[in-house]
Scaffold this active site. Structure first.
Site, short mmCIF file in Angstrom:
data_model
loop_
_atom_site.label_atom_id
_atom_site.label_comp_id
_atom_site.label_asym_id
_atom_site.label_seq_id
_atom_site.Cartn_x
_atom_site.Cartn_y
_atom_site.Cartn_z
N ASP A 154 0.83 -1.21 0.00
CA ASP A 154 0.00 0.00 0.00
C ASP A 154 0.87 1.26 0.00
O ASP A 154 0.44 2.32 0.46
CB ASP A 154 -0.93 0.01 1.22
CG ASP A 154 -0.18 -0.04 2.54
OD1 ASP A 154 1.07 -0.19 2.51
OD2 ASP A 154 -0.83 0.05 3.59
N GLU A 155 2.09 1.14 -0.50
CA GLU A 155 3.04 2.25 -0.46
C GLU A 155 3.49 2.62 -1.87
O GLU A 155 3.83 1.76 -2.68
CB GLU A 155 4.26 1.87 0.39
CG GLU A 155 5.09 3.06 0.83
CD GLU A 155 6.09 2.69 1.90
OE1 GLU A 155 6.53 3.59 2.64
OE2 GLU A 155 6.46 1.50 2.00
#
Length: 237
Positions: A154-155
């Site tokens: 999620d980065e």
């Protein structure tokens, strides 16, 4: 060699001005058909040139396959952005340009808040849709010269070459606001996006690892300042 066969062989070259094709035409023009010896030589020439073109065609196919594999090795399959490996290569290049040309720039790390909740409650397809949307927003609102990558689950990360710190923070503030006001349509509901940003300028003498660590800390500071107790993620119907 008949004109039809010669034309076919010439059509298989990678470029119209291929030197092999040009040499072929010249040789075929130079070979006379007036005696049996010339015919024998021409037949051998045909076979040699045919083998050369087959080898060239196979090499071209192999080069295309290698290029595809290299692209896949550097690309995130969900968003189409650079993956972590591609990002690390791009960051090393940016840092090398800073050292050599004193080229300034800014690194931005973006982390989605409560993304795991989306995957756990709505499924990974919904999560993928969110990731695609985030990638599209970041790509659409950055310059062609900027690098956008998904570096983890999620980065995301942005490399903004030749950007000053003040201007970059202003741009990131706009991205932050835009991202956190976006909802993603999913099966009759709207999934709200939540993201935290960390922005740092390149530093002279830093390694890529040190620069990334600073940006990552800035992102977590931003997340903390906004409060880990963000509103519970709920879908709008």
């Amino acid at each position: 060699m008949s004109e039809a066969i010669l034309a076919h062989l010439l059509d298989t070259t990678v470029h119209p001005d291929d030197p092999v094709a040009e040499l072929t035409s010249k040789l075929m023009e130079d070979v006379s058909m007036e005696n049996a010896g010339a015919r024998g030589f021409k037949r051998l020439l045909e076979e040699a040139l045919s083998a050369a073109f087959e080898a060239r065609r196979a090499l071209h196919a192999a080069e295309k396959k290698i290029a595809l594999l290299e692209h896949q090795a550097l690309t995130d399959p969900v968003t189409g952005l650079l993956n972590r490996r591609g990002f690390e290569q791009a960051l090393q290049t940016a840092m090398a340009r800073m050292q050599r040309f004193d080229e300034k720039g800014v690194l931005v790390v973006v982390d989605l808040d409560k993304f795991k909740t989306i995957n756990d409650t709505m499924g990974h397809q919904a999560g993928d849709r969110v990731l695609e949307t985030v990638g599209a927003i970041l790509t659409r609102h950055t310059r062609d010269t900027d690098i956008v990558a998904r570096i983890g689950g999620d980065e995301f990360a942005l490399i903004l070459p030749e950007a000053d710190a003040v201007g970059a923070k202003r741009r990131v503030k706009i991205l932050d606001r835009m991202m956190n006001l976006t909802t993603v349509p999913w099966r009759g509901t709207e999934i709200p996006l939540r993201a935290s940003f960390g922005t740092v300028p390149y530093g002279n003498g830093e390694t890529p690892t040190e620069l990334f660590s600073r940006a990552d800390r800035a992102m977590y500071d931003n997340k903390k300042s906004r409060g880990e107790s963000l509103p519970a993620l709920s879908c709008v119907r």
